[in-house]
Design a protein around this motif. Sequence first.
Motif, PDB file in Angstrom:
ATOM      1  N   ASP A   1       0.849  -1.192   0.000  1.00 19.40           N
ATOM      2  CA  ASP A   1       0.000   0.000   0.000  1.00 19.40           C
ATOM      3  C   ASP A   1       0.887   1.246   0.000  1.00 19.40           C
ATOM      4  O   ASP A   1       1.220   1.798   1.042  1.00 19.40           O
ATOM      5  CB  ASP A   1      -0.917  -0.012   1.232  1.00 19.40           C
ATOM      6  CG  ASP A   1      -2.028   1.021   1.141  1.00 19.40           C
ATOM      7  OD1 ASP A   1      -1.855   2.015   0.401  1.00 19.40           O
ATOM      8  OD2 ASP A   1      -3.063   0.850   1.815  1.00 19.40           O
ATOM      9  N   GLU A   2       1.240   1.658  -1.200  1.00 23.94           N
ATOM     10  CA  GLU A   2       2.148   2.801  -1.349  1.00 23.94           C
ATOM     11  C   GLU A   2       1.541   4.074  -0.769  1.00 23.94           C
ATOM     12  O   GLU A   2       2.240   4.882  -0.131  1.00 23.94           O
ATOM     13  CB  GLU A   2       2.469   3.005  -2.824  1.00 23.94           C
ATOM     14  CG  GLU A   2       3.301   4.233  -3.114  1.00 23.94           C
ATOM     15  CD  GLU A   2       3.457   4.477  -4.609  1.00 23.94           C
ATOM     16  OE1 GLU A   2       3.938   5.578  -4.965  1.00 23.94           O
ATOM     17  OE2 GLU A   2       3.104   3.589  -5.399  1.00 23.94           O
ATOM     18  N   TYR A   3       0.238   4.269  -0.982  1.00 22.97           N
ATOM     19  CA  TYR A   3      -0.394   5.498  -0.517  1.00 22.97           C
ATOM     20  C   TYR A   3      -0.405   5.581   1.004  1.00 22.97           C
ATOM     21  O   TYR A   3      -0.135   6.637   1.580  1.00 22.97           O
ATOM     22  CB  TYR A   3      -1.811   5.588  -1.078  1.00 22.97           C
ATOM     23  CG  TYR A   3      -1.830   5.662  -2.581  1.00 22.97           C
ATOM     24  CD1 TYR A   3      -1.356   6.794  -3.253  1.00 22.97           C
ATOM     25  CD2 TYR A   3      -2.298   4.599  -3.349  1.00 22.97           C
ATOM     26  CE1 TYR A   3      -1.349   6.858  -4.639  1.00 22.97           C
ATOM     27  CE2 TYR A   3      -2.299   4.651  -4.735  1.00 22.97           C
ATOM     28  CZ  TYR A   3      -1.823   5.785  -5.369  1.00 22.97           C
ATOM     29  OH  TYR A   3      -1.809   5.850  -6.742  1.00 22.97           O
ATOM     30  N   ALA A   4      -0.706   4.466   1.659  1.00 21.83           N
ATOM     31  CA  ALA A   4      -0.710   4.465   3.124  1.00 21.83           C
ATOM     32  C   ALA A   4       0.688   4.736   3.665  1.00 21.83           C
ATOM     33  O   ALA A   4       0.851   5.456   4.665  1.00 21.83           O
ATOM     34  CB  ALA A   4      -1.235   3.133   3.647  1.00 21.83           C
ATOM     35  N   ALA A   5       1.706   4.169   3.024  1.00 20.40           N
ATOM     36  CA  ALA A   5       3.086   4.375   3.473  1.00 20.40           C
ATOM     37  C   ALA A   5       3.480   5.847   3.348  1.00 20.40           C
ATOM     38  O   ALA A   5       4.055   6.434   4.279  1.00 20.40           O
ATOM     39  CB  ALA A   5       4.030   3.500   2.661  1.00 20.40           C
ATOM     40  N   THR A   6       3.171   6.439   2.198  1.00 18.29           N
ATOM     41  CA  THR A   6       3.529   7.836   1.984  1.00 18.29           C
ATOM     42  C   THR A   6       2.763   8.763   2.917  1.00 18.29           C
ATOM     43  O   THR A   6       3.319   9.707   3.498  1.00 18.29           O
ATOM     44  CB  THR A   6       3.265   8.225   0.519  1.00 18.29           C
ATOM     45  OG1 THR A   6       3.981   7.338  -0.343  1.00 18.29           O
ATOM     46  CG2 THR A   6       3.714   9.658   0.247  1.00 18.29           C
ATOM     47  N   GLU A   7       1.473   8.498   3.079  1.00 23.50           N
ATOM     48  CA  GLU A   7       0.656   9.324   3.979  1.00 23.50           C
ATOM     49  C   GLU A   7       1.179   9.246   5.411  1.00 23.50           C
ATOM     50  O   GLU A   7       1.172  10.243   6.145  1.00 23.50           O
ATOM     51  CB  GLU A   7      -0.801   8.876   3.915  1.00 23.50           C
ATOM     52  CG  GLU A   7      -1.494   9.251   2.607  1.00 23.50           C
ATOM     53  CD  GLU A   7      -2.866   8.603   2.468  1.00 23.50           C
ATOM     54  OE1 GLU A   7      -3.263   7.866   3.400  1.00 23.50           O
ATOM     55  OE2 GLU A   7      -3.516   8.829   1.439  1.00 23.50           O
ATOM     56  N   LEU A   8       1.644   8.069   5.813  1.00 28.55           N
ATOM     57  CA  LEU A   8       2.152   7.898   7.173  1.00 28.55           C
ATOM     58  C   LEU A   8       3.384   8.771   7.409  1.00 28.55           C
ATOM     59  O   LEU A   8       3.453   9.513   8.401  1.00 28.55           O
ATOM     60  CB  LEU A   8       2.483   6.439   7.448  1.00 28.55           C
ATOM     61  CG  LEU A   8       3.215   6.167   8.764  1.00 28.55           C
ATOM     62  CD1 LEU A   8       2.341   6.524   9.957  1.00 28.55           C
ATOM     63  CD2 LEU A   8       3.676   4.714   8.841  1.00 28.55           C
ATOM     64  N   VAL A   9       4.366   8.696   6.511  1.00 23.30           N
ATOM     65  CA  VAL A   9       5.587   9.458   6.743  1.00 23.30           C
ATOM     66  C   VAL A   9       5.319  10.954   6.666  1.00 23.30           C
ATOM     67  O   VAL A   9       5.907  11.742   7.431  1.00 23.30           O
ATOM     68  CB  VAL A   9       6.725   9.042   5.774  1.00 23.30           C
ATOM     69  CG1 VAL A   9       7.091   7.577   5.972  1.00 23.30           C
ATOM     70  CG2 VAL A   9       6.366   9.315   4.331  1.00 23.30           C
ATOM     71  N   LEU A  10       4.416  11.373   5.781  1.00 20.50           N
ATOM     72  CA  LEU A  10       4.083  12.794   5.708  1.00 20.50           C
ATOM     73  C   LEU A  10       3.369  13.254   6.975  1.00 20.50           C
ATOM     74  O   LEU A  10       3.614  14.363   7.462  1.00 20.50           O
ATOM     75  CB  LEU A  10       3.223  13.063   4.472  1.00 20.50           C
ATOM     76  CG  LEU A  10       3.925  12.900   3.119  1.00 20.50           C
ATOM     77  CD1 LEU A  10       2.942  13.117   1.983  1.00 20.50           C
ATOM     78  CD2 LEU A  10       5.107  13.857   3.004  1.00 20.50           C
ATOM     79  N   ARG A  11       2.510  12.408   7.511  1.00 19.85           N
ATOM     80  CA  ARG A  11       1.816  12.761   8.755  1.00 19.85           C
ATOM     81  C   ARG A  11       2.802  12.888   9.911  1.00 19.85           C
ATOM     82  O   ARG A  11       2.704  13.811  10.728  1.00 19.85           O
ATOM     83  CB  ARG A  11       0.744  11.724   9.083  1.00 19.85           C
ATOM     84  CG  ARG A  11      -0.085  12.107  10.315  1.00 19.85           C
ATOM     85  CD  ARG A  11      -1.291  11.212  10.475  1.00 19.85           C
ATOM     86  NE  ARG A  11      -0.940   9.863  10.901  1.00 19.85           N
ATOM     87  CZ  ARG A  11      -1.031   8.786  10.135  1.00 19.85           C
ATOM     88  NH1 ARG A  11      -1.451   8.893   8.884  1.00 19.85           N
ATOM     89  NH2 ARG A  11      -0.704   7.599  10.602  1.00 19.85           N
ATOM     90  N   LEU A  12       3.762  11.964   9.974  1.00 17.98           N
ATOM     91  CA  LEU A  12       4.784  12.049  11.017  1.00 17.98           C
ATOM     92  C   LEU A  12       5.539  13.369  10.938  1.00 17.98           C
ATOM     93  O   LEU A  12       5.800  14.026  11.957  1.00 17.98           O
ATOM     94  CB  LEU A  12       5.769  10.879  10.890  1.00 17.98           C
ATOM     95  CG  LEU A  12       5.246   9.485  11.237  1.00 17.98           C
ATOM     96  CD1 LEU A  12       6.262   8.416  10.842  1.00 17.98           C
ATOM     97  CD2 LEU A  12       4.922   9.380  12.726  1.00 17.98           C
ATOM     98  N   LEU A  13       5.886  13.758   9.712  1.00 15.76           N
ATOM     99  CA  LEU A  13       6.613  15.011   9.531  1.00 15.76           C
ATOM    100  C   LEU A  13       5.743  16.211   9.863  1.00 15.76           C
ATOM    101  O   LEU A  13       6.192  17.171  10.504  1.00 15.76           O
ATOM    102  CB  LEU A  13       7.136  15.102   8.094  1.00 15.76           C
ATOM    103  CG  LEU A  13       8.184  14.053   7.699  1.00 15.76           C
ATOM    104  CD1 LEU A  13       8.389  14.055   6.193  1.00 15.76           C
ATOM    105  CD2 LEU A  13       9.501  14.301   8.420  1.00 15.76           C
ATOM    106  N   ASP A  14       4.490  16.186   9.439  1.00 20.78           N
ATOM    107  CA  ASP A  14       3.566  17.283   9.731  1.00 20.78           C
ATOM    108  C   ASP A  14       3.359  17.452  11.237  1.00 20.78           C
ATOM    109  O   ASP A  14       3.156  18.566  11.732  1.00 20.78           O
ATOM    110  CB  ASP A  14       2.216  17.043   9.055  1.00 20.78           C
ATOM    111  CG  ASP A  14       2.278  17.192   7.541  1.00 20.78           C
ATOM    112  OD1 ASP A  14       3.229  17.839   7.049  1.00 20.78           O
ATOM    113  OD2 ASP A  14       1.376  16.671   6.860  1.00 20.78           O
ATOM    114  N   GLU A  15       3.408  16.335  11.952  1.00 20.33           N
ATOM    115  CA  GLU A  15       3.213  16.375  13.400  1.00 20.33           C
ATOM    116  C   GLU A  15       4.479  16.790  14.145  1.00 20.33           C
ATOM    117  O   GLU A  15       4.469  16.925  15.368  1.00 20.33           O
ATOM    118  CB  GLU A  15       2.751  15.009  13.900  1.00 20.33           C
ATOM    119  CG  GLU A  15       1.336  14.638  13.428  1.00 20.33           C
ATOM    120  CD  GLU A  15       0.963  13.201  13.791  1.00 20.33           C
ATOM    121  OE1 GLU A  15       1.856  12.459  14.268  1.00 20.33           O
ATOM    122  OE2 GLU A  15      -0.206  12.833  13.589  1.00 20.33           O
ATOM    123  N   GLY A  16       5.583  16.959  13.422  1.00 21.60           N
ATOM    124  CA  GLY A  16       6.796  17.469  14.041  1.00 21.60           C
ATOM    125  C   GLY A  16       7.902  16.468  14.275  1.00 21.60           C
ATOM    126  O   GLY A  16       8.923  16.802  14.884  1.00 21.60           O
TER     127      GLY A  16
END
Length: 364
Positions: free
Chosen positions: A30-45
């Motif tokens: 699930d490429e989209y879930a993987a990418t969304e996860l790392v972006l969310r981690l970064l957005d959260e600081g």
Amino acid sequence: MSTSTPPRPYRPEHAEQAAELLWNAVSTADEYAATELVLRLLDEGTAPESVLLDVIAVVQGRVGEEWAANRISVAQEHAATAINDRAVAAVSVHPSARTTATRGRITVACVDGEWHGLPARLLAETLKLRGWRVDYLGAQVPTPHLIAHLHSTRADAVALSSSIATRLPTAHAAITACQAIGVPVLVGGAAFGPAGRYATLLGADAWAPDARTAADHLAERALPRPQPGHQQFDDLPHLADQEYTMVARNSASLVRSVFTALEDAFPAMRSYSDLQRERTGEDLAHIVEFLATALYLGDEELFARFITWTAQILVARGVPAHSLPPALDLLARELKDFPRAVRILQAATNTLTTAPFTAAGYNA
């Protein structure tokens, strides 16, 4: 960094939870879930370096472990690695990862024949975060092209990556060539052995076990530029016996001879399917290649470790490890006039026959 939010302090339990979520994504392709996860981690600081090294790198290590245990296929391993690579790309373009180069210039590359590019890319992105100007050349970089690049960029150092020990003779040539034009070399990757023992043997200027340690090392002190004549191939005097050269040159004929004789030495092979016979030929080719590498380095432990690992891989795939000693014995007979090769093969056989491979029929 362009973000006004300071990176969240690193917490092992947070990284462990994030790595588990990323594993769930990459293991189901699930490429989209993987990418969304790392972006969310970064957005959260979460600090970009932590996402790269405490999450993505950890998951990539698990990918290799799952393949070795035969819990995922080669195709699944490739898909998972590709998704992790895209996750790294997502981190690299996030606003929190944008830095200004304040240090020198470093070239990061894999040695020729090394196709595992993700560890090198993780290092490249980490060095960028630390303020270096980085030229990332990717996997399988021929040494002449690497040297041409260095001439045109005047890099302060080269970071060479290799995961497979059979690439070490090529790595030696690359290290020597870089140093000959005055560029110091830091190496890393599993190929360089426990505690980087082969990095020292092959004359690298520095070694690091992982990307974070490599970045720390380069931040603490600049690698001194080598002087002309710093590294010479005669630093490996055992190569004078020509055993490495002869085994490497005749690898194809050695594989054919052992394969032909193996049906008599290991009768179970007679019932192998075409695919099993093809895989057996591939395994024999790897054995000869690792033997040649052990001869190059003058280190029989390298070959013994490879044979033990191979036995574990075979057992995980339902092939008895006791299929290996007959192949090693046949290879020793073919190389009876090569004393170092015979010693290495005998040592590996002894390691196998004393190992607790109960699933393979030993110590039953």
